[in-house]
Design a protein around this motif. Sequence first.
Motif, PDB file in Angstrom:
ATOM      1  N   ARG A   1       0.684  -1.298  -0.088  1.00 43.79           N
ATOM      2  CA  ARG A   1      -0.245   0.012  -0.336  1.00 43.79           C
ATOM      3  C   ARG A   1       0.581   0.964   0.124  1.00 43.79           C
ATOM      4  O   ARG A   1       0.375   2.282   0.233  1.00 43.79           O
TER       5      ARG A   1
ATOM      6  N   GLN B   1      -2.792   6.396  -5.127  1.00 40.69           N
ATOM      7  CA  GLN B   1      -3.952   5.307  -4.686  1.00 40.69           C
ATOM      8  C   GLN B   1      -4.768   6.554  -5.918  1.00 40.69           C
ATOM      9  O   GLN B   1      -4.525   7.739  -5.974  1.00 40.69           O
TER      10      GLN B   1
ATOM     11  N   GLU C   1     -10.398   0.856  -5.257  1.00 41.55           N
ATOM     12  CA  GLU C   1      -9.191   1.796  -5.696  1.00 41.55           C
ATOM     13  C   GLU C   1      -7.593   1.045  -5.848  1.00 41.55           C
ATOM     14  O   GLU C   1      -8.242  -0.937  -5.901  1.00 41.55           O
TER      15      GLU C   1
ATOM     16  N   ARG D   1      -3.864   0.822  -6.801  1.00 40.63           N
ATOM     17  CA  ARG D   1      -2.058   1.198  -6.621  1.00 40.63           C
ATOM     18  C   ARG D   1      -2.244   1.373  -7.790  1.00 40.63           C
ATOM     19  O   ARG D   1      -2.291   0.059  -8.598  1.00 40.63           O
TER      20      ARG D   1
END
Length: 127
Positions: A82, A87, A107, A109
């Motif tokens: 993370r 993001q 979400e 990355r």
Amino acid sequence: MKRTDQDQNAQAVTDGGKPVAPAIIPEYVREGVERQDTTILRQIATWCEQLADYRDERPIEVDDDEELVEVNEDGGDGGDDRSGGTQVIKKIPCGKDCNGCPHGPYEYRVKRQGKNLKWEYIGRVDS
């Protein structure tokens, strides 16, 4: 400007003082660069920095049928799943004739890999 392990490796020198090219640089690039005079080398270095900055600053783009909800630059070191990258929270269509599209938000990355973006799905975002 961020310094990475690759940047630090690029600054390593041999006992003779000549900089050692990082192993990640292809031989054909290294050989071509090494043949240049000092003036050209400095111009290449400036251009490379500008090109890297340009790529780092490019906005995250989504497909026309997707809805961008939020973008947060993390600036992490990439030490866990993370951190590092950007993001991105977006809504996406399901690909079917659906009255509820787009779905989400979800979400992701996003990390740059050369000219491309690598999208890693993190999960659904509770709204």
